[in-house]
Motif scaffolding. Structure first.
Motif, mmCIF file in Angstrom:
data_model
loop_
_atom_site.group_PDB
_atom_site.id
_atom_site.type_symbol
_atom_site.label_atom_id
_atom_site.label_comp_id
_atom_site.label_asym_id
_atom_site.label_seq_id
_atom_site.Cartn_x
_atom_site.Cartn_y
_atom_site.Cartn_z
ATOM 1 N N ILE A 1 -1.383 -5.494 14.329
ATOM 2 C CA ILE A 1 -0.397 -4.326 14.293
ATOM 3 C C ILE A 1 -0.162 -4.520 12.542
ATOM 4 O O ILE A 1 -0.025 -3.168 12.139
ATOM 5 C CB ILE A 1 0.903 -4.588 14.850
ATOM 6 N N ILE A 2 -0.050 -5.441 11.908
ATOM 7 C CA ILE A 2 0.558 -5.243 10.625
ATOM 8 C C ILE A 2 -0.726 -5.310 9.396
ATOM 9 O O ILE A 2 -0.484 -4.681 8.505
ATOM 10 C CB ILE A 2 1.393 -6.525 10.112
ATOM 11 N N GLN A 3 -1.815 -5.626 9.942
ATOM 12 C CA GLN A 3 -3.124 -5.269 9.160
ATOM 13 C C GLN A 3 -3.059 -4.111 8.546
ATOM 14 O O GLN A 3 -3.463 -3.916 7.244
ATOM 15 C CB GLN A 3 -4.172 -5.817 9.764
ATOM 16 N N PRO A 4 -3.193 -2.957 9.293
ATOM 17 C CA PRO A 4 -3.759 -1.619 8.518
ATOM 18 C C PRO A 4 -2.426 -1.412 7.390
ATOM 19 O O PRO A 4 -2.740 -0.803 6.562
ATOM 20 C CB PRO A 4 -3.294 -0.826 9.720
ATOM 21 N N TYR A 5 -1.170 -1.896 7.883
ATOM 22 C CA TYR A 5 -0.211 -1.539 7.016
ATOM 23 C C TYR A 5 -0.257 -2.485 5.353
ATOM 24 O O TYR A 5 -0.146 -2.100 4.126
ATOM 25 C CB TYR A 5 1.350 -2.051 7.187
ATOM 26 N N LEU A 6 -0.792 -3.603 5.589
ATOM 27 C CA LEU A 6 -1.206 -4.451 4.288
ATOM 28 C C LEU A 6 -2.361 -4.153 3.778
ATOM 29 O O LEU A 6 -2.236 -3.813 2.502
ATOM 30 C CB LEU A 6 -1.723 -6.077 5.020
#
Length: 91
Positions: free
Chosen positions: A27-32
């Motif tokens: 879930i957080i990978q695209p935001y990173l």
């Protein structure tokens, strides 16, 4: 680009914890990745600002030098409040 989070190589002794962590990382990978992209954009803007700022400083220094040269030849010109203005002779 950000390094991909390593989540699938975790020990498998607690399946729910592992699956939850994997899900969260996915879930957080695209935001990173977006943060990395935005940081590159900010760096590019900083470089452009520095370049323009340097050009403005050079322009301003050249303008002051030009006014000083003209003043040496008794041309009624001066810089007042950052603006080039005509002056009366003798000022």
């Amino acid at each position: 680009m950000a390094d991909k989070l390593v989540s699938k190589n975790m020990p498998t002794d607690n399946r729910n914890l592992r699956n939850t962590l994997i899900s969260n990382f996915e879930i957080i990978q695209p935001y990173l990745d977006k943060l990395d992209t935005d940081e590159l954009g900010v760096d590019d803007l900083k470089n452009k600002f520095d370049d323009i700022s340097g050009k403005i400083n050079t322009y301003e220094a050249n303008m002051h030098e030009l006014i000083n040269i003209l003043s040496d030849y008794d041309v009624p010109i001066a810089i007042v409040d950052g603006k080039v203005t005509r002056t009366e002779e003798g000022e």
